[in-house]
Structure formats: C-alpha cells, structure tokens
Design an enzyme around this catalytic site. Structure first.
Site, mmCIF file in Angstrom:
data_model
loop_
_atom_site.group_PDB
_atom_site.id
_atom_site.type_symbol
_atom_site.label_atom_id
_atom_site.label_comp_id
_atom_site.label_asym_id
_atom_site.label_seq_id
_atom_site.Cartn_x
_atom_site.Cartn_y
_atom_site.Cartn_z
ATOM 1 N N GLY A 162 0.825 -1.200 0.000
ATOM 2 C CA GLY A 162 0.000 0.000 0.000
ATOM 3 C C GLY A 162 0.859 1.248 0.000
ATOM 4 N N CYS A 166 5.300 -6.057 1.545
ATOM 5 C CA CYS A 166 5.668 -4.638 1.550
ATOM 6 C C CYS A 166 5.005 -3.932 2.742
ATOM 7 C CB CYS A 166 5.320 -3.992 0.214
ATOM 8 S SG CYS A 166 6.177 -2.423 -0.083
ATOM 9 N N TYR A 167 3.993 -3.096 2.519
ATOM 10 C CA TYR A 167 3.307 -2.454 3.640
ATOM 11 C C TYR A 167 2.767 -3.499 4.615
ATOM 12 C CZ TYR A 167 -0.172 0.265 6.242
ATOM 13 O OH TYR A 167 -0.918 0.852 7.238
ATOM 14 N N HIS A 205 8.007 -7.350 -3.780
ATOM 15 C CA HIS A 205 6.720 -7.745 -4.371
ATOM 16 C C HIS A 205 6.882 -9.035 -5.187
ATOM 17 C CE1 HIS A 205 4.215 -4.232 -3.387
ATOM 18 N NE2 HIS A 205 5.362 -3.570 -3.396
ATOM 19 N N GLU A 244 4.582 -10.755 -6.441
ATOM 20 C CA GLU A 244 3.490 -10.897 -7.404
ATOM 21 C C GLU A 244 3.795 -10.297 -8.762
ATOM 22 O OE1 GLU A 244 2.394 -7.124 -5.004
ATOM 23 O OE2 GLU A 244 3.565 -8.968 -4.769
ATOM 24 N N SER A 293 -22.249 -8.792 -26.475
ATOM 25 C CA SER A 293 -21.441 -7.843 -27.241
ATOM 26 C C SER A 293 -20.642 -8.519 -28.339
ATOM 27 C CB SER A 293 -20.481 -7.104 -26.307
ATOM 28 O OG SER A 293 -19.470 -7.991 -25.841
ATOM 29 N N GLY A 294 -20.463 -9.826 -28.221
ATOM 30 C CA GLY A 294 -19.608 -10.532 -29.162
ATOM 31 C C GLY A 294 -18.199 -10.720 -28.642
ATOM 32 N N GLY A 295 -17.881 -10.074 -27.510
ATOM 33 C CA GLY A 295 -16.578 -10.282 -26.898
ATOM 34 C C GLY A 295 -16.533 -11.589 -26.125
ATOM 35 N N VAL A 296 -15.347 -11.960 -25.681
ATOM 36 C CA VAL A 296 -15.163 -13.223 -24.972
ATOM 37 C C VAL A 296 -15.994 -13.257 -23.686
ATOM 38 C CG1 VAL A 296 -13.480 -14.727 -23.833
ATOM 39 C CG2 VAL A 296 -12.861 -13.540 -25.937
ATOM 40 N N ASP A 297 -15.996 -12.161 -22.944
ATOM 41 C CA ASP A 297 -16.638 -12.154 -21.634
ATOM 42 C C ASP A 297 -18.145 -12.385 -21.732
ATOM 43 O OD1 ASP A 297 -14.080 -11.468 -20.903
ATOM 44 O OD2 ASP A 297 -14.533 -9.333 -20.696
ATOM 45 N N SER A 298 -18.830 -11.569 -22.519
ATOM 46 C CA SER A 298 -20.281 -11.723 -22.610
ATOM 47 C C SER A 298 -20.655 -13.032 -23.292
ATOM 48 C CB SER A 298 -20.908 -10.543 -23.359
ATOM 49 O OG SER A 298 -20.532 -10.522 -24.711
ATOM 50 N N SER A 299 -19.816 -13.500 -24.202
ATOM 51 C CA SER A 299 -20.110 -14.759 -24.897
ATOM 52 C C SER A 299 -20.012 -15.945 -23.954
ATOM 53 C CB SER A 299 -19.151 -14.942 -26.078
ATOM 54 O OG SER A 299 -19.300 -13.892 -27.011
ATOM 55 N N LYS A 304 -9.372 -12.481 -16.825
ATOM 56 C CA LYS A 304 -9.565 -12.737 -18.257
ATOM 57 C C LYS A 304 -9.065 -14.115 -18.683
ATOM 58 C CE LYS A 304 -10.674 -10.235 -21.238
ATOM 59 N NZ LYS A 304 -11.960 -10.034 -21.966
#
Length: 517
Positions: free
Chosen positions: A58, A85-86, A173, A175, A227-233, A373
């Site tokens: 942070g 870290c923090y 870090h 990550e 929408s035709g994108g990966v997520d909504s599909s 994603k």
C-alpha cells in the site's frame, strides 16, 4: 464442491496497485482467493474461514494518521499469514518493532536467502535472486520472536517469519513479473505453508456456477447483453447451459463495433449455439447522443446508460418479461471501478459496472464476476467455444468510441474501423496474433501534412497499440519486427482514406494504461 469447500486465500487490500496481481498469481496455482478491505471484522474473517491470509502492499506509512491497519489477533491465530511490503511493515509495527521511515527504494534488488525452506523452499542460499522493490519504509531488525529469512544489499531484513507460528513478511513484491522467482514464493506460501489443494479449475467453476445460476434464476427468464466479446459470450453460454431457452440474448449494435463484428456474432450464436438472439440496430441513437462528447468518462456514461435503455425497451418489445440481466463483468472490472480494497485508487469506470443507472429494471446475473480474463478464456475452452473466438483480444464495452480521441462521428468511425481491420489482418498474417495480449488502432484528434501523388494532403494521424501481458494489470509494448510495422503502415495509408501518418505507441502499463481513454 462449493466456494466454501475449496481451500481459499483471503487478501486484505491496503491500497496497492499490485493487489490484483497477487490474486491473479494465486488463481494461476488453481487456488481460490478473494480481495477484501482491511476493515472487515475478525468475526467476518473467521466465518469466511480462509486457509491463508495475505496483507497487500500500500502507499501509506504505518506512522501516518488514520492509515488502514489489521487486527493484531490475526498474528496470533493458526491461519498462516503473509505480509507483502506495507503488509510486512504492518506486521512489524503491530509486533513492536521499529519501521524505518523515509528510505525510498524502487526497482530491482538482489535477494539472498538464508535457508531454502518454507517460503523459500527450493532456493539455494548460495545463489542470488532478483526481486522488485517499491517502498518508502522498511524494517532493519525483525520483531522479537521473529527471525530474518532473507536480505538484500540495502535491506538487512528483506523477509522474516515468526519463530513459533506461520506468520511471514516480505519487503519486496513477489506478485510482479520483475521478481524472477516470485511465482515460486507465492506457490510455496500456498502449498508449503498453508497446505492448500489446487482444486480451483475451469471444470469445477462451470459446475458450481451453473448450479448457482439455476438457484438464482429459478423458473424465471433472463436476457443477456451480448457484445460478441469473450466475456459476454462465455457468460451467455454458461447461462444458456443453466436455463436453456429461458435465456434471450440481445445484441445491441451501437455503431461502435469492429468491422464485420455483427455478422460474426449472428453466425456464431444463431447457427452454432441455436440461442434466441435479437439484434437491435441503434447506431443512430448512440451516435446522436455521443455527438460533441469528448470526455472519456462521459462517453462511458452515455454508452452505458443508453445501452440499458435500449436493452430494456427491446426486451419489453420482444415480450421476454425477463427479470434477470446477464453481464460479462470480470473481477478486474470490479476492482478498478469499485475499489474493492477501499484504499485502492479507481483507475477508470467500466461501463458495465460503474455506469449503470440506479433505476435499472433487472436483477444482475454476473457469472464471471470472480474471474480474471485468462480464467474466462479457459472456461470458454471447457465449454467448447472455438479457439479463434476464445483467443480474441479484449475489446472494450464502449467499443471504438474510446479509441477515437475527441468527437465520435460516422466518418471517423469508418476510418478507424477500416484501419483497425488492416492492422489485425497483418498481425494474423505475420503469425503474431497469439503473442500479443491486445492490439488496436487509435484515431488521434490531430491532422498532419503529407504528400500523396505529388499533392498536399492534410489528414488524420493514426496510432497503433500492441501490448504483451499476463493479465492486463501490467503490460509491456510489443516489439514488432520492423518489416511488419512497415507493411501495416503502408497498407493503412494506401487503403484507408483519411490517414496519411501512422505512429506506434511504445508505452508500458504503468505508467500508461492499455487503452488511450
């Protein structure tokens, strides 16, 4: 197996822009995790029943007034804990050790571990390892009852642990990609320290999510903003698997799509998946409302509100009587838009999270809300979506509107649509599409002088953007072979009327974002 039955890690977010990366790295190890603010109560944490807890980094100092803290009882329990870290400085502070203030250190450092065990299992003490530091405070001496595990040239205590319980801290870090063996450190915390089981898989997610959708929707009906994108599909296919023909997909053509995108969606979902698909052409409405709007946040708001309005009227007209709205909201959308951790900074508003009007007439079904994603892509593969569809680059909900800097007009949309199609076609032809996380063209509000056919031109400048990334949280610009960039530029200038100059964006994220708006 439900979420509660998986081993799971609780991440308490103290405001680091890297907190999402911690979650992403844990998910990559097939362990479930969630990000929550440090203000959650000890009782809530006990009820959530984590297998391990991580305190994120942070921007604050433990000595600042009103800074976020943690219940000291977390350091006394049997649940393993890792401070980053923090988070490490907070552990030291709560345990009565001094945290040195004002010593800034940003960038790479060489880590030397004392023993290859526990958090550093598999590390050779005789060999150094590169880590990434980003802090203004640090700890010079481990708290009483703790011992140092590692050091760097400037940090005598780069990592420590409690002698009698599994409480760890690292000043760097693990990550971020710049820490070369950071994945191993996180893996060691999960499996060596916490004893987690890697059960968080795409197959398990699908089974659990389908059951949850059936429980939520019951005998009701749902509509999906496809929408035709990966997520909504992927969201649509998941919900269709759960409730079948009680799902109606509505594809709103807002006039901001890529070339031939509408035809591709119709072919995929009507012909292949046999879904109830309604296509609503509202491009004139959206473009009229966007006329003169140049602020990117206002564009998102206009598009988000108009989408819901059109969506609602279309659903009523089609007589679906739906009570539920399916959206492809992802976990990074939630984190960036709502600032899950409290102290984290909101980067931008996502139109399918922060732009929804209060009077929205649907209850939300967001089956992908907990996924990143890459996890969505894996779920799509498990569901049987074609690879060339699952592997498509991300495309923003507001479409080309936020890739046109300035006023959105039909003429500018046509220029950008044609240029973007040429760009992606050449990337595929060069065999580079799958090496790139996201590639797109941006039409700039700038015109430049050119010479074409011995005549003076004064036309638009186009910027090309392509990045590599593991998760979209951080990204580096893609290093195209020069001959490929040359072909792309030549084709765009020759074939796209209105462009006489092409530039390439070589900014990384951070400090830039992937999209320009």
């Amino acid at each position: 197996m439900t979420h509660e039955e998986h081993d799971r890690i609780l991440i308490l977010d103290f405001g680091s822009q890297f907190t999402q990366l911690i979650a992403r790295r844990i998910r990559e190890e097939r362990v479930y995790c969630e990000i929550h603010p440090p203000t959650v109560s000890l009782e809530w944490i006990r009820e959530w029943n984590p297998t391990g807890i991580i305190l994120s980094g942070g921007p604050n100092s433990v000595y600042d007034e009103g800074v976020p803290t943690a219940d000291p009882a977390l350091l006394r329990g049997e649940v393993p804990l890792l401070g980053i870290c923090y988070g490490m400085q907070l552990i030291a502070h709560l345990e009565g050790a001094e945290v040195r203030h004002g010593h800034r250190e940003y960038g790479r450092a060489e880590l030397s571990v004392k023993a290859g065990e526990g958090l550093f299992a598999g590390f050779d003490p005789a060999e150094g390892s590169t880590v990434w530091c980003s802090h203004g405070d640090h700890v010079d001496e481990a708290p009483a009852g703790y011992r140092a595990l590692a050091s760097t040239n400037t940090l005598p205590v780069a990592a420590f642990r409690a002698v009698d319980r599994p409480v760890y801290g690292v000043q760097f870090h693990p990550e971020v990609a710049h820490t070369h063996r950071g994945d191993e450190i996180i893996s060691n915390f999960l499996f060596e320290v916490c004893g987690c089981r890697p059960t968080w898989t795409a197959g398990a997610f699908i089974e659990e999510t389908v059951a949850k959708i059936r429980e939520q929707v019951g005998d009701g009906t749902a509509v999906c903003g496809l929408s035709g994108g990966v997520d909504s599909s992927v969201a649509a296919v998941l919900v269709h698997r759960a409730i079948g023909d009680r799902l109606t997909c509505i594809f709103v053509d807002h006039g901001l799509l890529r070339k031939h995108e509408r035809e591709q969606v119709e072919r995929m979902f009507r012909s292949h998946y046999k879904m109830n698909l309604v296509v609503e052409d509202s491009s004139e409405l959206f473009l009229s409302r966007l006329a003169g709007v140049v602020d990117p946040e206002e564009k998102r708001r206009v598009i988000g509100n108009s989408f819901i309005e059109v969506f609602d009227s279309t659903a009523r007209r089609e007589g679906t009587g739906a009570e539920f709205l399916v959206q492809g909201t992802l976990y990074p959308d939630v984190i960036e838009s709502v600032s899950v951790g409290g102290p984290s900074v909101t980067i931008k508003t996502h139109h399918n999270v922060g732009g929804l009007p209060d009077e929205m007439p649907f209850a939300l079904v967001e089956p992908l809300r907990e996924l990143f994603k890459d996890e969505v892509r894996q779920v799509g593969r498990e569901l049987g979506l074609p690879e060339d569809f699952v592997g498509r680059h991300p495309f923003p909900g507001p479409g080309l509107a936020i890739r046109i800097l300035g006023d959105v007009t039909p003429e500018r949309l046509e220029i950008l649509r044609d240029a973007d199609a040429v760009y992606l076609e050449e990337i595929r032809a060069a065999g580079l599409y799958d090496d790139i996380w996201q590639a797109f063209a941006v039409l700039l509000p700038v015109q430049s002088v050119g010479v074409m056919g011995d005549a003076r031109t004064y036309e638009f400048v186009l910027a090309l953007r392509a990045v590599t990334s593991r998760d979209g949280m951080t990204a580096d610009w893609f290093q195209f072979p020069h001959d490929v960039l040359g072909r792309i530029s030549t084709r765009i200038i020759n074939e796209v009327k209105g462009v006489n100059r092409v530039t390439y964006d070589i900014s990384s994220k951070p400090p830039a974002t992937i999209e320009w708006e």
